[in-house]
Scaffold this active site. Structure first.
Site, short mmCIF file in Angstrom:
data_model
loop_
_atom_site.label_atom_id
_atom_site.label_comp_id
_atom_site.label_asym_id
_atom_site.label_seq_id
_atom_site.Cartn_x
_atom_site.Cartn_y
_atom_site.Cartn_z
N LYS A 54 0.83 -1.20 0.00
CA LYS A 54 0.00 0.00 0.00
C LYS A 54 0.86 1.26 0.00
O LYS A 54 0.61 2.20 -0.75
CB LYS A 54 -0.92 0.01 1.23
CG LYS A 54 -2.07 -0.98 1.18
CD LYS A 54 -2.84 -0.97 2.49
CE LYS A 54 -3.96 -1.99 2.47
NZ LYS A 54 -4.66 -2.10 3.75
N GLN A 98 -4.95 -1.47 9.64
CA GLN A 98 -4.83 -2.78 9.00
C GLN A 98 -5.38 -3.87 9.92
O GLN A 98 -4.98 -4.00 11.06
CB GLN A 98 -3.37 -3.07 8.66
CG GLN A 98 -3.14 -4.39 7.96
CD GLN A 98 -3.77 -4.43 6.58
OE1 GLN A 98 -3.73 -3.46 5.84
NE2 GLN A 98 -4.37 -5.56 6.25
N ASP A 121 -11.65 2.95 3.85
CA ASP A 121 -12.02 1.54 3.74
C ASP A 121 -13.54 1.36 3.70
O ASP A 121 -14.03 0.26 3.46
CB ASP A 121 -11.44 0.76 4.93
CG ASP A 121 -10.68 -0.47 4.48
OD1 ASP A 121 -10.53 -0.67 3.26
OD2 ASP A 121 -10.23 -1.24 5.34
#
Length: 297
Positions: A54, A98, A121
């Site tokens: 990422k 995460q 997200d």
């Protein structure tokens, strides 16, 4: 019939190129430098690789990559304090913690700490509610990527009969809502659906996100249907070792479908690409600028 392979890797590269172009315009025209903050708790090897990827792709498209690595025993108070700091930082447009996290932390409570406008997200209940009511929301990355692939493969989705196999908050539910917002007729099915084969045989679009290796077989598929396989399952090979397979039995389904995503190389590459797209979108929204075309739902 042999299905057309939907190349998610190539399409993700196109998305990243569009993101990079928009980032360059934001810098040149408005002096804005979008930033994505990723928080990693603990030392899970798979998560470390994912976070590294990422960060690399964030920098490649011209955005700031901000990484915070916390020990596995970090207290929820310290984690929440960091999230609050990132919420208040104007240089941070997107925040992602995460997952998975250590057992003493709650993923649901962590997501609740993130400013919904920076929830790239798309997991915050505010964003889920906005999406469900047809309003502007931050959309979960994987469903957004699936929608982009479907639009590219089929054009307008209006009137299509779509079946989403899976009901998770991460994929199944937002995927169904996105398809509904594009005027599909949507059925949400799952592992306990009675006569799942019968349900799928009427589907023009199948999105498989149930987490069971090769669950969907070709005999269940309507000839010419488009299949998006979200599943990523690691299974043992007869000769030893492991390989990745989807929730769809690729060989049998590809013989019937009109188009299909492979595993790997289908939906997977779209997830990080859409995370970058969401970060640019969040930056534009925060500054009252038009949203980037082709990068939103």
């Amino acid at each position: 019939m042999t299905a057309t392979v939907i190349d998610g890797k190539a399409f993700a590269a196109t998305v990243r190129h569009k993101v990079a172009e928009h980032v360059a315009r934001l810098k040149a025209d408005h002096g804005l430098h979008p930033g994505l903050a990723v928080v990693l708790v603990g030392e899970d090897p798979a998560s470390e690789v994912y976070v590294r990827n990422k960060g690399k792709q964030t920098v490649e498209v011209g955005m700031n990559s901000i990484e915070h690595k916390l020990p596995a025993d970090v207290s929820k108070e310290d984690l929440y304090a960091l999230i609050a700091k990132l919420n208040a930082d104007p240089a941070v447009n997107g925040i992602l913690v995460q997952f998975p996290v250590p057992a003493h932390l709650s993923e649901t409570d962590i997501v609740a700490q993130i400013d919904p406008a920076k929830d790239v997200d798309g997991l915050h209940v505010v964003n889920a509610g906005l999406l469900a009511s047809g309003q502007r929301a931050m959309v979960s990355c994987t469903p957004l990527g699936c929608l982009m692939l479907l639009r590219d493969a089929l054009g307008a989705l209006s009137g299509k009969n779509a079946v989403v196999v899976g009901r998770s908050n991460l994929v199944g539910k937002p995927m169904a809502q996105l398809l509904l917002n594009d005027s599909c007729t949507v059925t949400i099915a799952h592992s306990r659906t009675q006569d799942l084969p019968g349900v799928l045989r009427d589907a023009d679009i199948v999105v498989a996100a149930v987490g069971r290796p090769k669950m969907v077989i070709g005999d269940w598929i309507k000839p010419g249907a488009t299949i998006i396989d979200v599943g990523i399952n690691r299974v043992e090979k007869p000769e030893g070792g492991t390989r990745l397979v989807g929730d769809v039995d690729y060989e049998s389904c590809a013989a019937v479908a009109g188009a299909i995503t492979p595993v790997p190389g289908g939906v997977g590459p779209m997830t990080i690409a859409c995370l970058l797209a969401n970060t640019v979108t969040a930056c534009c929204r925060a500054n009252g600028l038009p949203e980037p075309e082709g990068l939103t739902a």
